[in-house]
Design an enzyme around this catalytic site. Structure first.
Site, PDB file in Angstrom:
ATOM      1  N   HIS A  45       0.848  -1.200   0.000  1.00 19.90           N
ATOM      2  CA  HIS A  45       0.000   0.000   0.000  1.00 19.90           C
ATOM      3  C   HIS A  45       0.883   1.250   0.000  1.00 19.90           C
ATOM      4  O   HIS A  45       0.889   2.016   0.953  1.00 19.90           O
ATOM      5  CB  HIS A  45      -0.935  -0.008   1.207  1.00 19.90           C
ATOM      6  CG  HIS A  45      -1.834  -1.195   1.261  1.00 19.90           C
ATOM      7  ND1 HIS A  45      -2.943  -1.308   0.446  1.00 19.90           N
ATOM      8  CD2 HIS A  45      -1.782  -2.320   1.993  1.00 19.90           C
ATOM      9  CE1 HIS A  45      -3.543  -2.460   0.692  1.00 19.90           C
ATOM     10  NE2 HIS A  45      -2.857  -3.092   1.624  1.00 19.90           N
ATOM     11  N   ASN A  46       1.593   1.448  -1.096  1.00 23.32           N
ATOM     12  CA  ASN A  46       2.551   2.545  -1.201  1.00 23.32           C
ATOM     13  C   ASN A  46       2.228   3.418  -2.413  1.00 23.32           C
ATOM     14  O   ASN A  46       1.255   3.189  -3.125  1.00 23.32           O
ATOM     15  CB  ASN A  46       3.977   1.984  -1.266  1.00 23.32           C
ATOM     16  CG  ASN A  46       4.150   0.986  -2.392  1.00 23.32           C
ATOM     17  OD1 ASN A  46       3.741   1.235  -3.519  1.00 23.32           O
ATOM     18  ND2 ASN A  46       4.752  -0.158  -2.088  1.00 23.32           N
ATOM     19  N   PHE A  47       3.071   4.423  -2.650  1.00 17.48           N
ATOM     20  CA  PHE A  47       2.806   5.385  -3.716  1.00 17.48           C
ATOM     21  C   PHE A  47       2.855   4.738  -5.101  1.00 17.48           C
ATOM     22  O   PHE A  47       2.094   5.118  -5.983  1.00 17.48           O
ATOM     23  CB  PHE A  47       3.800   6.549  -3.612  1.00 17.48           C
ATOM     24  CG  PHE A  47       3.490   7.697  -4.520  1.00 17.48           C
ATOM     25  CD1 PHE A  47       2.297   8.407  -4.417  1.00 17.48           C
ATOM     26  CD2 PHE A  47       4.408   8.091  -5.484  1.00 17.48           C
ATOM     27  CE1 PHE A  47       2.016   9.477  -5.250  1.00 17.48           C
ATOM     28  CE2 PHE A  47       4.141   9.171  -6.320  1.00 17.48           C
ATOM     29  CZ  PHE A  47       2.942   9.857  -6.209  1.00 17.48           C
ATOM     30  N   HIS A  49       1.899   1.709  -5.831  1.00 22.05           N
ATOM     31  CA  HIS A  49       0.589   1.049  -5.944  1.00 22.05           C
ATOM     32  C   HIS A  49      -0.490   2.081  -6.281  1.00 22.05           C
ATOM     33  O   HIS A  49      -1.350   1.854  -7.139  1.00 22.05           O
ATOM     34  CB  HIS A  49       0.280   0.322  -4.630  1.00 22.05           C
ATOM     35  CG  HIS A  49      -1.138  -0.121  -4.482  1.00 22.05           C
ATOM     36  ND1 HIS A  49      -1.699  -1.121  -5.242  1.00 22.05           N
ATOM     37  CD2 HIS A  49      -2.115   0.303  -3.650  1.00 22.05           C
ATOM     38  CE1 HIS A  49      -2.957  -1.297  -4.894  1.00 22.05           C
ATOM     39  NE2 HIS A  49      -3.237  -0.439  -3.919  1.00 22.05           N
ATOM     40  N   ASP A  86      -5.323   4.621  -0.776  1.00 18.94           N
ATOM     41  CA  ASP A  86      -4.625   3.973   0.351  1.00 18.94           C
ATOM     42  C   ASP A  86      -3.671   4.922   1.068  1.00 18.94           C
ATOM     43  O   ASP A  86      -2.781   4.475   1.795  1.00 18.94           O
ATOM     44  CB  ASP A  86      -3.832   2.754  -0.145  1.00 18.94           C
ATOM     45  CG  ASP A  86      -4.654   1.486  -0.218  1.00 18.94           C
ATOM     46  OD1 ASP A  86      -5.682   1.396   0.480  1.00 18.94           O
ATOM     47  OD2 ASP A  86      -4.260   0.573  -0.967  1.00 18.94           O
TER      48      ASP A  86
END
Length: 142
Positions: A45-47, A49, A86
């Site tokens: 759940h990162n940038f 993504h 997210d």
């Protein structure tokens, strides 16, 4: 990375929302950097993504000819929601946060903890004047 920021600006431009919604490119860049900074460095759940989800959303909008039935404001909302879906994700599930009595679970009273957190974080970022990509919209559109 700056490449992802450029990519976000490119998608918003090609989607037509910069001109149609009165968004200055500088403001979008500032907002995108703020979003990037608010994503935590966790494995999924990162940038990166977030940008992948935004890209796929854009591809789907193009494939279905969404400009025939969505307004520019609708498209702006969809792309921004995809990018921020997210933001601030701690890498833990709602269930875990609730069962451990986390601060987030307490703040959101155990109801859709992460979803409420992502939404609130997005609006906090938008509340900063330099990040406000919604500034050019009429009050009822915001």
């Amino acid at each position: 990375s700056d490449q992802l920021i450029h990519f976000i600006v490119h998608v918003y431009r090609v989607a037509g929302v910069l001109s149609a919604c009165g968004i200055k490119e500088k403001t979008l860049r500032t907002f995108a950097r703020a979003v990037q900074g608010a994503y935590l460095p966790n494995p999924f759940h990162n940038f990166h993504h977030a940008c992948a989800v935004m890209q796929m959303s854009f591809v789907m909008l193009c494939d279905i000819g969404s400009s025939k039935f969505l307004t520019a404001t609708d498209t702006l909302a969809l792309l921004t929601a995809a990018l921020c879906h997210d933001v601030g994700h701690p890498g833990l599930s709602n269930e875990f946060l609730i069962r451990t009595g986390s601060e987030l679970a307490l703040v959101y009273n155990d109801h859709s903890v992460l979803e409420n957190h992502h939404c609130a974080t997005t609006f906090q970022l938008l509340s900063v004047e330099d990040n406000d990509i919604l500034r050019g919209l009429a009050p009822e559109q915001r």
